[in-house]
Design an enzyme around this catalytic site. Structure first.
Site, PDB file in Angstrom:
ATOM      1  N   SER A 187      55.680   4.750  55.557  1.00 19.22           N
ATOM      2  CA  SER A 187      54.640   5.625  56.105  1.00 19.22           C
ATOM      3  C   SER A 187      55.224   6.897  56.695  1.00 19.22           C
ATOM      4  CB  SER A 187      53.874   4.900  57.198  1.00 19.22           C
ATOM      5  OG  SER A 187      53.324   3.712  56.701  1.00 19.22           O
ATOM      6  N   GLU A 209      40.323  -1.673  54.163  1.00 22.47           N
ATOM      7  CA  GLU A 209      39.395  -0.842  53.385  1.00 22.47           C
ATOM      8  C   GLU A 209      39.993  -0.566  52.000  1.00 22.47           C
ATOM      9  OE1 GLU A 209      40.068  -0.259  56.655  1.00 22.47           O
ATOM     10  OE2 GLU A 209      38.105  -1.022  57.262  1.00 22.47           O
ATOM     11  N   GLU A 226      54.157  -8.051  49.566  1.00 18.23           N
ATOM     12  CA  GLU A 226      53.804  -7.932  50.972  1.00 18.23           C
ATOM     13  C   GLU A 226      52.434  -8.537  51.233  1.00 18.23           C
ATOM     14  OE1 GLU A 226      53.876  -3.918  52.485  1.00 18.23           O
ATOM     15  OE2 GLU A 226      53.876  -4.634  54.555  1.00 18.23           O
TER      16      GLU A 226
HETATM   17  C1  FAD Z   1      51.820  -2.974  63.515  1.00 18.18           C
HETATM   18  C2  FAD Z   1      52.068  -2.052  62.396  1.00 18.18           C
HETATM   19  C3  FAD Z   1      53.255  -2.125  61.719  1.00 18.18           C
HETATM   20  C4  FAD Z   1      53.531  -1.250  60.689  1.00 18.18           C
HETATM   21  N1  FAD Z   1      54.735  -1.343  60.083  1.00 18.18           N
HETATM   22  C5  FAD Z   1      55.072  -0.441  59.138  1.00 18.18           C
HETATM   23  C6  FAD Z   1      56.366  -0.455  58.584  1.00 18.18           C
HETATM   24  O1  FAD Z   1      57.193  -1.288  58.912  1.00 18.18           O
HETATM   25  N2  FAD Z   1      56.676   0.477  57.689  1.00 18.18           N
HETATM   26  C7  FAD Z   1      55.786   1.423  57.296  1.00 18.18           C
HETATM   27  O2  FAD Z   1      56.134   2.231  56.457  1.00 18.18           O
HETATM   28  N3  FAD Z   1      54.525   1.470  57.788  1.00 18.18           N
HETATM   29  C8  FAD Z   1      54.164   0.554  58.718  1.00 18.18           C
HETATM   30  N4  FAD Z   1      52.907   0.587  59.272  1.00 18.18           N
HETATM   31  C9  FAD Z   1      51.992   1.657  58.884  1.00 18.18           C
HETATM   32  C10 FAD Z   1      50.865   1.203  58.001  1.00 18.18           C
HETATM   33  O3  FAD Z   1      51.312   0.948  56.721  1.00 18.18           O
HETATM   34  C11 FAD Z   1      49.799   2.309  58.059  1.00 18.18           C
HETATM   35  O4  FAD Z   1      49.275   2.298  59.358  1.00 18.18           O
HETATM   36  C12 FAD Z   1      48.694   2.118  57.051  1.00 18.18           C
HETATM   37  O5  FAD Z   1      49.154   2.388  55.757  1.00 18.18           O
HETATM   38  C13 FAD Z   1      47.470   2.991  57.354  1.00 18.18           C
HETATM   39  O6  FAD Z   1      47.826   4.315  57.490  1.00 18.18           O
HETATM   40  P1  FAD Z   1      47.380   5.133  58.795  1.00 18.18           P
HETATM   41  O7  FAD Z   1      47.728   4.335  59.978  1.00 18.18           O
HETATM   42  O8  FAD Z   1      47.953   6.480  58.642  1.00 18.18           O
HETATM   43  O9  FAD Z   1      45.808   5.199  58.736  1.00 18.18           O
HETATM   44  P2  FAD Z   1      44.903   6.180  57.873  1.00 18.18           P
HETATM   45  O10 FAD Z   1      45.354   6.193  56.459  1.00 18.18           O
HETATM   46  O11 FAD Z   1      44.782   7.469  58.587  1.00 18.18           O
HETATM   47  O12 FAD Z   1      43.536   5.417  57.949  1.00 18.18           O
HETATM   48  C14 FAD Z   1      42.702   5.383  59.105  1.00 18.18           C
HETATM   49  C15 FAD Z   1      41.432   4.641  58.775  1.00 18.18           C
HETATM   50  O13 FAD Z   1      40.771   5.287  57.686  1.00 18.18           O
HETATM   51  C16 FAD Z   1      40.561   4.387  56.661  1.00 18.18           C
HETATM   52  N5  FAD Z   1      40.702   5.024  55.368  1.00 18.18           N
HETATM   53  C17 FAD Z   1      41.676   5.841  54.938  1.00 18.18           C
HETATM   54  N6  FAD Z   1      41.484   6.177  53.660  1.00 18.18           N
HETATM   55  C18 FAD Z   1      40.365   5.527  53.262  1.00 18.18           C
HETATM   56  C19 FAD Z   1      39.650   5.443  52.050  1.00 18.18           C
HETATM   57  N7  FAD Z   1      40.044   6.064  50.948  1.00 18.18           N
HETATM   58  N8  FAD Z   1      38.562   4.684  52.030  1.00 18.18           N
HETATM   59  C20 FAD Z   1      38.134   4.018  53.137  1.00 18.18           C
HETATM   60  N9  FAD Z   1      38.761   4.064  54.309  1.00 18.18           N
HETATM   61  C21 FAD Z   1      39.866   4.801  54.356  1.00 18.18           C
HETATM   62  C22 FAD Z   1      41.637   3.335  56.800  1.00 18.18           C
HETATM   63  O14 FAD Z   1      41.281   2.145  56.148  1.00 18.18           O
HETATM   64  C23 FAD Z   1      41.707   3.215  58.297  1.00 18.18           C
HETATM   65  O15 FAD Z   1      40.705   2.351  58.731  1.00 18.18           O
HETATM   66  C24 FAD Z   1      52.587  -0.282  60.306  1.00 18.18           C
HETATM   67  C25 FAD Z   1      51.365  -0.198  60.971  1.00 18.18           C
HETATM   68  C26 FAD Z   1      51.102  -1.085  62.004  1.00 18.18           C
HETATM   69  C27 FAD Z   1      49.801  -0.967  62.717  1.00 18.18           C
END
Ligand code: FAD
Lengths: 311, 379
Positions: free
Chosen positions: B128, B361, B244
């Site tokens: 990410s 989602e 995963e």
């Molecule tokens: C505890 C924890 C551990 C993690 N560990 C890792 C890790 O080890 N390595 C790593 O790389 N990442 C890690 N992550 C990151 C994780 O993969 C991301 O948080 C995830 O991919 C979502 O991205 P975002 O948080 O930027 O949310 P966003 O992409 O900004 O999304 C926010 C909200 O909008 C919704 N949304 C976005 N796009 C759409 C769509 N097209 N349709 C409908 N809804 C949508 C999402 O579902 C979510 O509800 C971790 C996250 C957490 C919380």
């Protein structure tokens, strides 16, 4: 461990599916709901010929012995095609009665009242049983037909009648009744999902198929998840026949089917709210099966009573 | 169709049970999201590895037992039933290792896998970025060609365990001008202590540094740490993502044990009627997930690939985990507010389930489009 259907099981399921698919079950159900049983009986005969009722009957009485996995598979198909009639009850009666030969052949329909004042389809059945902790009774007739929320389920009060035995195999009968009800509910849910997926692909609003809208997709995804996690519970329960496994399957399958029914209704819009639309034949059954043979509360209590055990 | 296990399968179960009985620490280790807990969990990984219990399904040459998938599932059931600690090495073991088995070189496997199995090197996943969450392919961190390797620059975030981990693996843009965003990405492993890397721990809801931001400034990575071919990173990463969400990341053993623990808590609290349905549903859900996984494993052993169905798992276990822990906190009443209990720690962890490993989602979109065949819409 190989938790997968084998080739014969798949073939049995597929042939039953093909037979029922060709039977125009919606028309059969509509007749049945009006108390016209002729086409239903004919279909019943073919289901018996396919061997379904013999799957819970000892070989000595013309059955195949207990084949619970096949029985569950069959009931998923019966549910998928909304076959009407006291299907679960006839299997249950086969377990309860000493000489269930006539049941195997499909000549006889049986119904069983258990823990409820009503028995399903007492007007169509020729063997009418009441099961209580005091014993198994056979009643000569039935009370007036009362409509169920599912028009295809015609409910009738039974008098207790003649005592057949004071020690019927209640546990075993209940296990199979619940297992087949769970399987039937799973089948009902699967069809509700299929029909709804087909509908949202072709129904257009705002210039696009409604199935391309995320709010619609996500409801269907949730229905799919619930059904796909109920399926292994039903098959697993058929393998172990443990009361808590069967109760778990009943809760999961019936809740999944019912939730799918709610989604199906919503996504069909007004057309789904009519008796004209075939969807209704499955919608109302999902609700009725949920309470039949032990509702969610009763089944959850069985799950919890399992003691300190590891699944 | 049957649910009986072979002698070989149950033998491993019995051996694992006996070993765990003798070795699982009597008192729970401190949270692995703290420095002290991280060290304690690393020591536990070493203890597991010493008797080949760290990676039972890997080949023996890398520290495993060559156990089958079914044996692994049974091992996991025993592991969690015994109340054994959470696995600090799991990002490496479940995400990087399968990728190396499929796409790595012999040399990489020999060099990377044994110290991963022993907990000597703990891995973090660096996928990410601040602007690339659900839309992961939009990532911008760069890998630029240099003599004998690559130079990494950019920013990664939410990297679990990276606050205390040793190395990381992730995707980098190696070709800036591709037609599609998922083209021109390269999969690389790098050292979190290399010159040019800054790790800034991020505190999660309960203030523990469970993940971290990584700032990369011309970090050198030798060619030998590239996985697969340059520009092929997306395809490789997606095969890992299936792992995963699918079979490996959350084994049923974990939920079976949690459900049983919940049932005991419910009984201790006098079996209140108000939570009865939730407790029963936790037991039912754990059994459903177990059997669903047995079915998936059976198909896998028949040579079928586990595809988009893994999205069904992901949504199921993440929702399940939250519901179970909410019920536990309800049962605990005012005690449930205390943050330093096992239940609270697990509750906070469960809350993130619907967000990581691809948000629910996004998983529902995959289910709808790829399993139900619904038309693609606007994202
Ligand atoms: C505890 C924890 C551990 C993690 N560990 C890792 C890790 O080890 N390595 C790593 O790389 N990442 C890690 N992550 C990151 C994780 O993969 C991301 O948080 C995830 O991919 C979502 O991205 P975002 O948080 O930027 O949310 P966003 O992409 O900004 O999304 C926010 C909200 O909008 C919704 N949304 C976005 N796009 C759409 C769509 N097209 N349709 C409908 N809804 C949508 C999402 O579902 C979510 O509800 C971790 C996250 C957490 C919380």
């Amino acid at each position: 461990m190989r938790f997968l259907l084998d080739i014969e099981q798949r073939a049995f399921r597929d042939s039953l599916d093909a037979m029922l698919g060709a039977a125009d079950t919606p028309a059969v159900v509509r007749d049945w709901s009006r108390g016209e049983h002729a086409r239903g009986r004919a279909l019943w005969g073919r289901i018996a010929e396919a061997g379904v009722f013999g799957l819970a009957v000892p070989e000595a009485y013309g059955g195949f012995g207990l084949r619970p996995v096949e029985l569950a598979l069959a009931f998923v198909e019966l549910g998928r095609h909304a076959v009407p009639g006291p299907l679960v009850e006839t299997v249950t009666a086969a377990v309860l009665l000493m000489e269930p030969k006539e049941l195997v052949s499909g000549e006889t329909m049986a119904t069983v009242a258990y823990g409820s004042p009503y028995a399903l389809d007492g007007d169509a059945a020729t063997v009418r049983l009441t099961l209580t902790p005091d014993g198994l009774f056979r009643s000569p007739g039935h009370g007036p037909v009362r409509p169920s929320i599912d028009p295809a389920r015609r409910l009738t009060a039974l008098e207790k009648g003649e005592l057949l035995t004071s020690a019927p195999p209640i546990e075993r009968a209940l296990a199979l009744a619940r297992l087949t009800t769970a399987a039937q509910a799973l089948g009902v849910g699967l069809t509700l999902l299929d029909k709804t997926v087909a509908h949202v692909k072709q129904r257009t609003q705002f210039g696009a198929p409604i199935g391309s809208f995320q709010a619609v997709k996500h409801q269907l995804a949730d229905a799919k998840i619930a059904l796909e996690f109920a399926r292994p519970l039903v098959l697993g329960a058929a393998l172990t026949l443990a009361p808590e496994d069967i109760a778990a399957a009943k809760v999961a399958a019936c809740e999944a089917a019912y939730a799918t029914a709610r989604t199906a209704l919503q996504l069909h819009g007004a057309i789904g709210y009519t008796a004209e639309c075939d969807l209704s034949l499955w919608l109302t059954k999902a609700r009725a099966l949920r309470t039949a043979w032990g509702g969610p509360d009763e089944c959850r209590a069985v799950v919890l009573s399992g003691g300190d055990r590891r699944w | 169709m049957d649910l009986t296990f072979t002698e070989e399968e149950t033998a491993l179960r019995a051996e694992a049970r006996a070993w765990l009985h003798a070795h699982v620490p009597a008192d729970p280790l401190p949270s692995l999201e703290t420095e002290e807990g991280f060290a304690a969990h690393r020591a536990w990984e070493a203890e597991l590895a010493g008797d080949r219990w760290s990676v039972v399904n890997w080949p023996r040459e890398y520290g495993g037992r060559g156990a089958s998938l079914i044996q692994w599932l049974l091992f996991e059931e025993e592991y969690y039933a015994a109340g054994a600690p959470g696995r600090v090495g799991q990002n490496g073991i479940h995400l990087l290792a399968p990728t190396l088995f499929d796409y790595g070189t012999e040399e990489q496997r020999a060099r990377v896998l044994p110290p991963m199995a022993s907990g000597e090197v703990v891995w973090a996943q660096a996928w990410s970025e601040p602007e690339a969450g659900s839309d992961l392919a939009s990532l911008r961190s760069r890998a630029t060609r240099t003599r004998g390797g690559w130079l990494l620059s950019g920013q990664k975030t939410w990297s679990s365990r990276a606050a205390f981990a040793d190395r990381a693996f992730g995707l980098f843009r190696s070709e800036p001008d591709t037609e599609k965003p998922y083209q021109g990405l390269t999969y690389l492993m790098f050292d979190l202590h290399a010159p040019g890397v800054t790790v800034r721990p991020i505190r999660r809801l309960d203030a523990k540094p469970a993940f971290a931001e990584l700032f990369l400034d011309e970090v050198f990575v030798p060619d030998e740490d590239m996985i697969g071919e340059p520009g092929q990173g997306w395809r490789i990463a997606m095969s890992t993502a299936g792992n995963e969400r699918g079979l490996m990341l959350r084994s049923p053993g974990r939920f079976l044990a949690s459900a049983e623990r919940l049932r005991r808590l419910w009984a201790e609290k006098g079996s209140p009627e108000s939570t009865k349905a939730h407790v029963a549903d936790a037991l039912i859900g754990a059994r459903a997930y177990q059997l669903f996984t047995y079915a998936a494993a059976s198909r896998f052993l028949d040579g079928e690939r586990i595809g988009p169905e893994s999205s069904l798992n992901k949504v199921f276990w993440s929702q399940y985990d939250i519901a179970l822990h909410e019920t536990a906190l309800d049962l605990l009443g005012e005690e449930g507010e205390l943050a330093d209990t096992d239940w609270a720690e697990r509750y906070v962890f469960a809350l993130a389930g619907p967000i990581y490993a691809g948000t629910n989602e996004i998983q529902r979109d995959i289910i709808a489009e790829r399993l139900l065949g619904l038309p693609k819409g606007r994202r």
